[in-house]
Design an enzyme around this catalytic site. Structure first.
Site, mmCIF file in Angstrom:
data_model
loop_
_atom_site.group_PDB
_atom_site.id
_atom_site.type_symbol
_atom_site.label_atom_id
_atom_site.label_comp_id
_atom_site.label_asym_id
_atom_site.label_seq_id
_atom_site.Cartn_x
_atom_site.Cartn_y
_atom_site.Cartn_z
ATOM 1 N N TYR A 139 0.625 -6.697 7.689
ATOM 2 C CA TYR A 139 1.207 -7.730 6.827
ATOM 3 C C TYR A 139 2.211 -8.612 7.577
ATOM 4 O O TYR A 139 2.540 -9.697 7.127
ATOM 5 C CB TYR A 139 1.906 -7.106 5.608
ATOM 6 N N LYS A 189 -6.614 5.612 10.380
ATOM 7 C CA LYS A 189 -8.035 5.338 10.641
ATOM 8 C C LYS A 189 -8.230 5.484 12.151
ATOM 9 O O LYS A 189 -8.717 4.569 12.833
ATOM 10 C CB LYS A 189 -8.361 3.925 10.128
ATOM 11 N N ASP A 222 -10.312 6.487 4.419
ATOM 12 C CA ASP A 222 -11.444 6.439 3.477
ATOM 13 C C ASP A 222 -11.578 7.776 2.751
ATOM 14 O O ASP A 222 -11.788 7.827 1.529
ATOM 15 C CB ASP A 222 -12.747 6.042 4.184
ATOM 16 N N ASP A 246 -0.233 0.419 0.660
ATOM 17 C CA ASP A 246 -0.290 -0.518 -0.464
ATOM 18 C C ASP A 246 -1.430 -0.115 -1.397
ATOM 19 O O ASP A 246 -1.275 -0.002 -2.623
ATOM 20 C CB ASP A 246 -0.523 -1.933 0.101
ATOM 21 N N ASP A 250 -1.094 2.340 -5.084
ATOM 22 C CA ASP A 250 -1.526 1.809 -6.383
ATOM 23 C C ASP A 250 -2.606 2.692 -7.003
ATOM 24 O O ASP A 250 -2.618 2.910 -8.220
ATOM 25 C CB ASP A 250 -2.043 0.373 -6.251
#
Ligand code: NAD
Length: 359
Positions: A139, A189, A222, A246, A250
């Site tokens: 970000y 990852k 994942d 993020d 959520d």
């Protein structure tokens, strides 16, 4: 200890008011002294000062031991743009306080298992904390850009983490694991991304050198997304970067069944910021029906951070007691099954039970 209270807008003042009352009674019983100072943030600060987060409020925040924030924003200020938006005030205070770790606990008590979108048996026992890196990663990474002619454009962002950035957020996760179930699952990852390989190396090294009493596992993002909805109860502390955090936080947030239950803390600087995950809920503001639990649990996180674990645990015990007795604000009430109460009644019962549990 000095606590700055920024009630903000909409239901913010309603729930903040209950948080302050709760801290006052518990602190009095415990013999701890809090000095509360209140100021404006967001829309209310635009009205009062013409700025959603004036430097004077930031200065008060920096001079305090912790900041409690309700919520900001609402239709009245929606026409504002850029730095004048209420939400910009929030970004400013987070940046100024240097809070690089966002903490979101998700606990689903047995009493609320039927409010979850998952089956009660799938959600039973869920009690996790997502620690998300908040000020780095893709970000914020440079270079970023977009170039080329329409139809043949390309665009790019950069996912970049430095060793100190990873270390400091991992330290937060390990420290919280010691206060909780003693387990950290670091999500990355690393099978594809070089930046994740560094992430995994740094977390592993820090664990070995400073936190070997905590159990550390690693999981690809994942798989973590899948495990969150298949068997969320397996997690204690999830540690992850900005982008993955993020999304995962959520997804985790939906497990409990109402936004009104979810607290958060942003820490890492000298002063932490403690706020519910929900917004200012203009649709129910002023009606006395907002759920105060998210705000009260955010207050409990502040108490943990200020080494007032007894008060933190008392607040959590109070919340559990009220929920187990079947009390529910409108967001969670089920006709014929639970007892509908107002914001104030819910908070009052939580305070009584918290006081009773505080020895
Ligand atoms: P919201 O979280 O305010 O509300 C979403 C829905 O959840 C609404 O139906 C609301 O009534 C309900 N809800 C939220 N909190 C509740 C509570 N404690 N008890 C019962 N019900 C609750 O999100 P929104 O409607 O998208 O945004 C409203 C305003 O809040 C906007 O101006 C937005 O920018 C702002 N916002 C602020 C923050 C923050 O201050 N951290 C976060 C999100 C949104």
């Amino acid at each position: 200890m000095k606590i700055l209270v920024l009630p903000g807008d909409g239901i913010g003042p309603e729930v903040c008011n209950e948080a302050v009352k709760t801290l006052e009674v518990l602190a009095a019983k415990k013999g701890v002294s809090f000095a509360f100072e209140e100021d404006h943030a967001g829309g209310s600060a635009i009205d009062a000062y013409g700025d959603p987060m004036p430097d004077a409020v930031i200065a008060k925040a920096k001079a305090s031991d912790g900041v409690l924030l309700g919520a900001v924003g609402g239709p009245k200020w929606d026409h504002h743009t850029g730095a004048m938006r209420p939400e910009s005030g929030l970004l400013k205070i987070r940046k100024e306080l240097g809070v690089f770790a966002n903490l979101r606990p998700v606990a689903v008590s047995a009493a609320l298992a039927d409010a979850s979108p998952l089956r009660p048996e799938a959600i039973a026992g869920t009690d996790m904390l997502v620690v998300r890196e908040l000020t780095g990663g893709i970000y914020f990474g440079e270079p970023r850009g977009r170039s080329g002619e329409p139809g043949a454009e390309d665009a790019f962002n950069t996912m970049r983490y430095t060793t100190p950035e990873i270390e400091r957020v991992a330290r937060v996760a390990f420290t919280w694991a010691r206060r909780r179930g003693g387990r950290v699952c670091s999500v990355d990852k690393a099978n594809v991304l070089v930046v994740s390989q560094l992430w995994r190396d740094v977390v592993t090294k820090l664990h070995k050198e400073e936190f070997s009493d905590v159990e550390l596992t690693h999981m690809y993002v994942d798989n973590a997304a899948m495990q969150l909805v298949v068997r969320p109860s397996q997690f204690d502390v999830i540690l992850t970067g900005n982008l993955f955090g993020d999304i995962l936080s959520d997804a985790a947030a939906t497990l409990g069944g109402s936004l009104g239950l979810l607290p958060s803390a942003s820490v890492g600087g000298n002063v932490g910021l403690f706020e519910p995950v929900h917004g200012s809920a203009p649709d129910i503001a002023g009606q006395g029906i907002a759920n105060p639990v998210a705000m009260l649990l955010s207050t409990a996180m502040m108490m943990d951070e200020l080494e007032q674990g007894d008060i933190a645990n008392a607040i959590r015990a109070g919340v559990d007691a009220a929920l187990n007795e079947g009390l529910r604000t409108a967001d969670l009430h089920r006709e014929g099954k639970t007892t509908r109460v107002s914001t104030q009644e819910m908070a009052e019962r939580i305070r009584e039970a918290a006081l009773a549990s505080l020895v």
